[in-house]
Design a protein around this motif. Structure first.
Motif, short mmCIF file in Angstrom:
data_model
loop_
_atom_site.label_atom_id
_atom_site.label_comp_id
_atom_site.label_asym_id
_atom_site.label_seq_id
_atom_site.Cartn_x
_atom_site.Cartn_y
_atom_site.Cartn_z
N LEU A 182 46.33 51.72 -78.32
CA LEU A 182 46.85 51.30 -76.84
C LEU A 182 47.94 50.19 -76.32
CD1 LEU A 182 46.21 53.80 -73.54
CD2 LEU A 182 47.03 51.88 -73.35
N ILE A 183 46.50 49.06 -76.37
CA ILE A 183 47.11 47.81 -75.88
C ILE A 183 48.65 47.36 -76.87
CG2 ILE A 183 46.44 45.60 -75.56
CD1 ILE A 183 45.67 46.61 -73.06
N TYR A 184 47.68 47.39 -78.49
CA TYR A 184 49.07 46.98 -79.67
C TYR A 184 50.05 47.40 -79.26
CZ TYR A 184 51.08 46.54 -84.35
OH TYR A 184 51.42 46.27 -84.94
N LEU A 185 50.19 49.74 -78.97
CA LEU A 185 51.22 49.49 -79.18
C LEU A 185 51.97 48.93 -77.63
CD1 LEU A 185 49.98 53.25 -80.03
CD2 LEU A 185 51.97 51.78 -81.42
N ARG A 186 51.72 49.39 -76.32
CA ARG A 186 52.35 48.56 -75.13
C ARG A 186 52.73 47.32 -75.60
NH1 ARG A 186 54.45 50.07 -72.88
NH2 ARG A 186 53.63 49.23 -69.60
N TYR A 187 51.88 46.71 -76.13
CA TYR A 187 52.57 44.53 -75.51
C TYR A 187 52.06 44.00 -76.91
CZ TYR A 187 50.56 45.73 -70.68
OH TYR A 187 50.12 46.24 -69.70
N LYS A 191 56.19 49.63 -76.81
CA LYS A 191 55.98 50.62 -76.36
C LYS A 191 55.69 51.22 -75.46
CE LYS A 191 56.43 52.13 -81.04
NZ LYS A 191 57.89 52.85 -81.80
N THR A 192 57.01 52.27 -74.96
CA THR A 192 56.99 52.44 -73.41
C THR A 192 55.35 53.42 -72.91
OG1 THR A 192 57.72 54.91 -74.23
CG2 THR A 192 59.15 52.73 -73.15
N THR A 194 55.38 56.32 -71.99
CA THR A 194 55.40 58.67 -73.04
C THR A 194 55.44 57.82 -74.40
OG1 THR A 194 57.10 58.09 -71.11
CG2 THR A 194 57.10 59.53 -72.99
N GLU A 195 56.41 56.57 -75.27
CA GLU A 195 55.94 56.64 -76.05
C GLU A 195 54.64 55.93 -76.57
OE1 GLU A 195 60.41 54.87 -77.23
OE2 GLU A 195 58.46 53.31 -76.85
N THR A 196 53.80 55.81 -76.53
CA THR A 196 52.11 55.19 -76.56
C THR A 196 51.65 56.31 -76.54
OG1 THR A 196 52.47 53.19 -75.73
CG2 THR A 196 50.67 53.69 -76.22
N ALA A 197 51.97 57.13 -75.68
CA ALA A 197 51.09 58.92 -74.93
C ALA A 197 51.16 59.59 -76.33
CB ALA A 197 51.31 59.46 -73.59
N ALA A 198 52.78 59.55 -76.62
CA ALA A 198 52.81 60.63 -77.86
C ALA A 198 52.07 60.25 -79.07
CB ALA A 198 54.73 60.38 -78.47
N VAL A 199 51.55 58.97 -79.19
CA VAL A 199 51.00 58.33 -80.64
C VAL A 199 49.46 59.08 -80.19
CG1 VAL A 199 50.67 56.56 -81.86
CG2 VAL A 199 52.87 56.32 -80.88
N LEU A 200 49.30 58.48 -79.89
CA LEU A 200 48.15 58.47 -79.10
C LEU A 200 47.49 60.37 -78.49
CD1 LEU A 200 47.18 55.93 -77.10
CD2 LEU A 200 46.70 55.82 -79.47
N GLY A 201 48.49 61.33 -78.34
CA GLY A 201 47.97 62.29 -78.23
C GLY A 201 47.65 62.15 -76.61
N MET A 202 47.66 61.18 -75.96
CA MET A 202 47.47 61.36 -74.80
C MET A 202 48.64 62.08 -73.51
SD MET A 202 45.42 58.14 -74.55
CE MET A 202 44.52 58.16 -72.92
N MET A 203 48.26 61.96 -72.36
CA MET A 203 49.86 62.07 -71.41
C MET A 203 49.86 60.58 -71.31
SD MET A 203 47.97 65.13 -69.23
CE MET A 203 49.25 65.66 -67.94
N GLN A 204 50.69 60.69 -70.25
CA GLN A 204 51.82 59.44 -69.81
C GLN A 204 50.76 58.62 -68.53
OE1 GLN A 204 53.84 59.18 -66.25
NE2 GLN A 204 53.70 57.03 -66.82
N ARG A 209 46.54 55.12 -66.75
CA ARG A 209 45.01 54.51 -65.76
C ARG A 209 44.96 54.33 -66.90
NH1 ARG A 209 44.12 60.74 -63.45
NH2 ARG A 209 46.08 60.83 -61.98
N ARG A 210 44.48 54.29 -67.91
CA ARG A 210 43.75 53.47 -68.85
C ARG A 210 44.04 52.05 -69.35
NH1 ARG A 210 38.10 53.53 -69.50
NH2 ARG A 210 38.17 52.51 -72.00
N GLU A 211 45.24 51.83 -69.50
CA GLU A 211 46.22 50.78 -69.40
C GLU A 211 45.79 49.48 -68.52
OE1 GLU A 211 50.51 48.38 -69.70
OE2 GLU A 211 50.27 50.93 -70.20
#
Length: 223
Positions: A182-187, A191-192, A194-204, A209-211
């Motif tokens: 998650l941290i890798y994708l975001r920073y 990745k936004t 929303t894009e991170t959520a799609a990769v990880l199978g999560m909701m935005q 919240r997790r971030e």
């Protein structure tokens, strides 16, 4: 026997921390000295730090070793009172100098850095360094009314940057695999949420919240 055991401790300590040398040497890449020379000087600093380190002082070895390693690397740039230039950069500088003369004679102007880059097939950054290598050295001392005062070229703190990088890596290593992604994708991949959520199978909203929780826990690692 005790001296032999002590030597083995020094060698083991140095071998386990060779990564510090790479971190320090990379801070000085492409500044006119070959990487192997930077790495070699850094290894000398690492060995010095390994021998002189006192565990009873309550300081991490990496914190103590980084300034020593950097000191040995910086010594390369100070030997002889001027910055050493690698042979390959000197040869490129001579080639470019001859080409600049012929180009100016034919075109009535100096070639641009981009034109020089296209001519020699090197990057613009390398060409710029080669041109700088042909310039006369700048003295690191100035004459004042009171005598000779030493001065230096201000640079960002290498020690602080490397220690912060080490702390960041340590904080990332403590995360679960999914949190690390998650941290890798975001920073690191920008990745936004929303894009991170799609990769990880999560909701935005879950990513958000997790971030926030992860960043709070990581900040504590730097305190």
């Amino acid at each position: 026997m005790k001296a032999l055991e002590q030597t083995q401790i020094y060698q083991t300590r140095a071998q386990e921390n060779l990564g510090l040398v790479h971190l320090c040497a990379n801070r000085f890449k492409d500044r006119g000295i070959e990487y192997d020379d930077l790495y070699g000087a850094g290894c000398i600093g690492l060995l010095k730090a390994a021998r002189a380190f006192d565990e009873t002082r309550g300081v991490k070895f990496s914190t103590y070793a980084v300034p020593v390693i950097l000191g040995e690397i910086k010594r390369l740039f100070r030997d002889g009172g001027s910055i050493k230039i690698s042979r390959s950069l000197k040869e490129l500088s001579l080639r470019l100098s001859r080409y600049r003369d012929s180009f100016a004679a034919l075109n009535g102007r100096e070639p641009t850095v981009t034109e020089l880059s296209e001519y020699c097939g090197e990057s613009v950054e390398t060409v710029t360094q080669a041109i700088a290598a042909s310039l006369p050295p700048v003295s690191l001392t100035i004459q004042s009314e009171d005598g000779i005062d030493e001065t230096d070229i201000p640079v960002p703190s290498s020690e602080q940057h490397i220690l912060e990088l080490m702390s960041l890596r340590s904080a990332l290593d403590k995360l679960e695999e999914r949190d690390r992604r998650l941290i890798y994708l975001r920073y690191f991949r920008s990745k936004t949420q929303t894009e991170t959520a799609a990769v990880l199978g999560m909701m935005q909203v879950q990513v958000s919240r997790r971030e926030k929780k992860l960043l709070e826990s990581m900040r504590k690692e730097f305190e």
